[in-house]
Design an enzyme around this catalytic site. Structure first.
Site, PDB file in Angstrom:
ATOM      1  N   SER A 260       0.821  -1.144   0.036  1.00 42.17           N
ATOM      2  CA  SER A 260       0.117   0.029   0.141  1.00 42.17           C
ATOM      3  C   SER A 260       0.982   1.188  -0.062  1.00 42.17           C
ATOM      4  O   SER A 260       2.038   1.141   0.137  1.00 42.17           O
ATOM      5  CB  SER A 260      -0.834  -0.001   1.229  1.00 42.17           C
ATOM      6  OG  SER A 260      -0.132   0.073   2.487  1.00 42.17           O
ATOM      7  N   LYS A 261       0.178   2.285  -0.112  1.00 40.05           N
ATOM      8  CA  LYS A 261       1.073   3.647  -0.119  1.00 40.05           C
ATOM      9  C   LYS A 261       1.614   3.813   1.036  1.00 40.05           C
ATOM     10  O   LYS A 261       2.756   4.161   1.154  1.00 40.05           O
ATOM     11  CB  LYS A 261       0.161   4.979  -0.613  1.00 40.05           C
ATOM     12  CG  LYS A 261       0.860   6.333  -0.651  1.00 40.05           C
ATOM     13  CD  LYS A 261      -0.161   7.112  -1.010  1.00 40.05           C
ATOM     14  CE  LYS A 261       0.505   8.418  -1.184  1.00 40.05           C
ATOM     15  NZ  LYS A 261      -0.527   9.631  -1.533  1.00 40.05           N
ATOM     16  N   ARG A 262       0.675   3.612   2.225  1.00 41.50           N
ATOM     17  CA  ARG A 262       1.287   3.819   3.660  1.00 41.50           C
ATOM     18  C   ARG A 262       2.680   2.938   3.762  1.00 41.50           C
ATOM     19  O   ARG A 262       3.588   3.452   4.346  1.00 41.50           O
ATOM     20  CB  ARG A 262       0.381   3.564   4.575  1.00 41.50           C
ATOM     21  CG  ARG A 262       0.697   3.801   5.879  1.00 41.50           C
ATOM     22  CD  ARG A 262      -0.582   3.341   6.856  1.00 41.50           C
ATOM     23  NE  ARG A 262      -1.015   1.958   6.711  1.00 41.50           N
ATOM     24  CZ  ARG A 262      -0.311   0.887   7.426  1.00 41.50           C
ATOM     25  NH1 ARG A 262       0.700   1.098   7.912  1.00 41.50           N
ATOM     26  NH2 ARG A 262      -0.641  -0.280   7.012  1.00 41.50           N
ATOM     27  N   GLU A 265       5.473   4.196   1.909  1.00 42.81           N
ATOM     28  CA  GLU A 265       6.248   5.246   2.550  1.00 42.81           C
ATOM     29  C   GLU A 265       7.190   4.842   3.628  1.00 42.81           C
ATOM     30  O   GLU A 265       8.052   5.345   3.923  1.00 42.81           O
ATOM     31  CB  GLU A 265       5.285   6.102   2.599  1.00 42.81           C
ATOM     32  CG  GLU A 265       4.572   6.960   1.329  1.00 42.81           C
ATOM     33  CD  GLU A 265       3.318   8.186   1.602  1.00 42.81           C
ATOM     34  OE1 GLU A 265       2.924   7.944   3.000  1.00 42.81           O
ATOM     35  OE2 GLU A 265       2.966   8.649   0.833  1.00 42.81           O
TER      36      GLU A 265
END
Length: 494
Positions: A260-262, A265
């Site tokens: 996921s993006k989270r 990151e």
């Protein structure tokens, strides 16, 4: 029929790294089969439309070396290639589905739909759907008299067009990667096909466009697998032959679960493709890395050019299981491609990572030598820029650990002896081999080990305890600069 595939992103944000892998697999399949690669922009979700997103998509594909055969800018006989420019086409087929009894008008407001879900929500049914079990309780053309339906439409009452999913049936299809796939219609909702603004949802537009554009193979991510039975129903209702399907495995996080993006990151993994050139990644390295996320040649080879990948690729060798995004492996790929390039090829990118005062002061020839000195110790151009700063300015600080280790009572005398030896050299004789020879003479005369002078000299010249070949760096800096640095260190570290 010749192979025709499409990459159909939505311009709701910058191109995601997973989207680039989908585009790449489509492109490789097309090239392997001498087919056509199409870019189609699925921009029907106007509420989430991002103006610069389409340009980002095309720029990212171009940077990656993926050539578009047909698309908004490339043209082609099946255009237009933006779905927002094809509204009349979708309306025609929505009407056809209604007339055949395979779709219907629904006039329910969002509040009425939510009330239905709240009313039916239970432990056994936590997520009620608008489907065969609920449609007869809702406000649609299946429950309303024909004249009332016509009156509502004529008066401009907002409505959507929904797919009429049959009850108690099994939808089956074959997938190149997942073999035989089956879904029960009881698991499906009556999908909205045409929204109240007159634009289609992904599902209707996708099916209509794939048919009209003569797409032979639909290669997309696993997240779309649950939508496939709805698409199969639409193909059947419209009397069309579905394309061959292949659903690619998910890209997984090294920490577990989908990337996921989270999670990306948190792990320092760039999510959007545009971040990769900014961080100094070579396009060939990223493409090579992505190709092996869920696919392999079946042997030990890892370094393949785009042409090699096109020749080798096959959907039959794509894995069903998720592929872990190993960022360290991507760094390794980048090292292979980055280090194989000449300093001439890397010069412009290197200069873009340097301050203006550096590029204006130092010649291109000087900078190319810096690249060659650091290339084998770096993974990206930006690493060279970060590691080589001491070559452009006199060291302001000295590595404390190295100084404590190397700077002894006899160090100043050894350095002064060395300065006296190299000070007699002409500029033409100030070469790496000669500088090393002079150091050997000094340690032999002083009766000490090589490291007694070598490490203090490195600290004086660079401020650090390690780095590229010291004597090559000294040759690059020149005699007067090297003597200045040694004398500066003697003063500061006295």
């Amino acid at each position: 029929m010749s192979v025709r595939v499409r990459f159909a992103p939505s311009p709701t944000g910058y191109l995601h790294i997973g989207g680039l892998r989908t585009a790449l697999f489509n492109y490789l399949f097309a090239r392997k089969n001498k087919g056509t690669f199409i870019l189609r922009i699925e921009d029907t979700d106007q509420s989430r439309y991002v103006e610069e997103a389409e340009k980002d998509i095309t720029d990212s594909l171009k940077w990656s070396g993926i050539e578009i055969d047909e698309g908004p800018d490339a043209g082609g006989k099946f255009g237009p290639y933006r779905q927002s420019e094809r509204s009349d086409i979708y309306q025609k087929y929505a009407n056809q589905l209604i007339e055949s009894g395979n779709a219907y008008y629904a006039f329910d407001t969002p509040e009425e739909i939510e009330a239905m879900k709240e009313r039916l929500r239970s432990k056994e049914n936590p997520n009620p759907k608008y489907d065969a079990s609920t449609r007869q309780t809702m406000k649609n053309s299946l429950t309303l008299p024909k004249d009332e339906v016509e009156s509502l439409i004529a008066s401009g009452t907002p409505y959507v067009v929904r797919l009429l999913v049959p009850e108690n049936e099994t939808v089956r299809f074959d997938d190149i990667i997942r073999d035989h796939v089956a879904f029960e219609t009881s698991e499906l909702d009556d999908q909205v096909l045409l929204k109240s603004d007159g634009l289609p949802t992904y599902h209707l537009a996708n099916v209509v466009d794939d048919h009209l554009m003569e797409i032979t193979h639909v290669i997309r991510g696993e997240e779309w697998l649950s939508s496939a039975p709805k698409h199969i129903l639409l193909y059947n209702y419209l009397g069309w032959m579905p394309p061959i399907m292949a659903h690619l495995p998910l890209i997984m996080s090294p920490s577990g679960g989908k990337l996921s993006k989270r999670k990306a990151e948190e792990l320092g993994i760039p999510v959007n493709v545009k971040e990769y050139p900014k961080q100094g990644f070579e396009p060939e390295a990223l493409v090579n890395f992505l190709a092996f996320l869920g696919w392999s040649t079946g042997d030990d080879r890892e370094i393949l050019s785009m042409d090699d990948l096109c020749n080798e690729f096959s959907l039959e060798k794509v894995s069903k299981s998720g592929a872990i995004f190993n960022f360290d492996k991507l760094i390794w790929y980048n090292e292979q491609y980055f280090r194989a390039q000449s300093a001439d090829n890397l010069l412009d990118e290197f200069k873009s990572n340097l301050p203006d005062e550096v590029t204006s002061k130092f010649s291109d020839d000087f900078l190319k030598v810096v690249i060659e000195l650091f290339k084998e110790r770096s993974s990206r151009v930006v690493d060279i820029a970060t590691q080589s700063t001491f070559l452009f300015t006199l060291p302001e600080t000295y590595d404390e650990k190295s100084v404590n280790k190397a700077w002894k009572e006899e160090t100043p005398d050894l350095l002064k002896m060395y300065v006296s030896r190299i000070g007699t050299l002409s500029d033409s004789d100030f070469k790496a081999a000669v500088l090393k020879e002079k150091l050997s003479e000094c340690v032999e005369e002083a009766g000490v080990g090589f490291g007694k002078l070598m490490l203090p000299l490195r600290i004086s010249i660079t401020g650090l305890g390690q780095g590229p070949d010291l004597f090559q760096m000294m040759e690059l800096l020149g005699k007067s600069e090297c003597i200045l640095r040694i004398e500066s260190a003697l003063t500061r570290l006295a």
